[in-house]
Enzyme design. Structure first.
Site, PDB file in Angstrom:
ATOM      1  N   CYS A   1      -2.626  -0.261   7.389  1.00  0.00           N
ATOM      2  CA  CYS A   1      -1.894   1.003   7.300  1.00  0.00           C
ATOM      3  C   CYS A   1      -2.057   1.834   8.561  1.00  0.00           C
ATOM      4  CB  CYS A   1      -2.332   1.778   6.065  1.00  0.00           C
ATOM      5  SG  CYS A   1      -1.862   0.927   4.532  1.00  0.00           S
TER       6      CYS A   1
ATOM      7  N   GLU B   1       0.899   3.910   1.775  1.00  0.00           N
ATOM      8  CA  GLU B   1       1.332   4.351   3.095  1.00  0.00           C
ATOM      9  C   GLU B   1       2.508   3.517   3.607  1.00  0.00           C
ATOM     10  OE1 GLU B   1      -3.289   4.515   3.298  1.00  0.00           O
ATOM     11  OE2 GLU B   1      -1.777   3.358   2.273  1.00  0.00           O
TER      12      GLU B   1
ATOM     13  N   CYS C   1      -6.425   1.915   5.691  1.00  0.00           N
ATOM     14  CA  CYS C   1      -7.064   0.655   6.061  1.00  0.00           C
ATOM     15  C   CYS C   1      -6.524   0.207   7.425  1.00  0.00           C
ATOM     16  CB  CYS C   1      -6.767  -0.394   4.989  1.00  0.00           C
ATOM     17  SG  CYS C   1      -5.046  -0.958   5.004  1.00  0.00           S
TER      18      CYS C   1
ATOM     19  N   HIS D   1       0.860  -1.179   0.000  1.00  0.00           N
ATOM     20  CA  HIS D   1       0.000   0.000   0.000  1.00  0.00           C
ATOM     21  C   HIS D   1       0.903   1.238   0.000  1.00  0.00           C
ATOM     22  CE1 HIS D   1      -3.912  -1.872   1.775  1.00  0.00           C
ATOM     23  NE2 HIS D   1      -3.291  -2.723   0.968  1.00  0.00           N
TER      24      HIS D   1
END
Length: 187
Positions: A110, A79, A107, A77
């Site tokens: 993260c 992040e 999410c 991801h």
């Protein structure tokens, strides 16, 4: 910074009024614009367009976009990739005094990474009704159960963030205009 249309969508999605633990600064907004550039780069590669930037003051420490499909990595991801890069740059996993701007609400994975990195704050654009764990589904950054809490503000340049996501998924649904799905290179 946060438009009325976004506040109404946020209220509807979350079942609660839009609130933020802090106000976005001019630097936060500028960094969100950089995160939007990263999101557009992700879309150009066929990745879900989420971009992130880690910064301390006006200094950009790292920027990244989603690479889940390209890397065949469920943890790739934006992040997480940006946090990893920033930690390498500063030489420690503790990102004290750093902030992260990201185009989509983090999410659970993260949000956990933000807490574990000791980040000062996260600035996000669009709320995520399916996976958002800052304010939408859960409040992982605010819980007293953890030994660190991360400040946050949501809805920064939200309309632009939403537009990038909507354009990407609309193109995905149109068979005549579908971007290629990234495939990882096989060794």
């Amino acid at each position: 910074m946060v438009g009325t249309a976004y506040r109404k969508r946020f209220d509807h999605l979350c079942g609660m009024p839009y609130t933020a633990r802090m106000d976005a600064t001019e630097t936060d907004t500028a960094m969100m614009r950089r995160a939007l550039e990263q999101a557009r780069a992700a879309a150009a590669c066929g990745e879900v367009p989420v971009g992130a930037v880690v910064y301390r003051g006006d200094e950009v420490l790292a920027s990244a976009y989603n690479l889940r499909e390209t890397e065949a990595d469920p943890t790739a991801h934006a992040e997480v990739l940006a946090l990893r890069e920033a930690a390498k740059k500063v030489g420690t996993w503790r990102l004290d005094g750093c902030r992260l701007a990201v185009t989509l609400e983090p999410c659970p994975m993260c949000a956990g990474a933000l807490v574990n990195s000791r980040l000062e704050a996260v600035v996000f654009g669009a709320a995520d009704p399916k996976m958002g764990c800052v304010t939408t589904l859960h409040h992982l950054l605010d819980t007293d159960a953890f030994n660190h809490r991360v400040g946050w503000v949501g809805g920064v340049l939200a309309d632009e963030c939403v537009a990038v996501l909507q354009a990407f998924f609309q193109a995905r649904r149109d068979p005549g205009n579908r971007p290629p799905k990234p495939r990882p290179a096989r060794p």
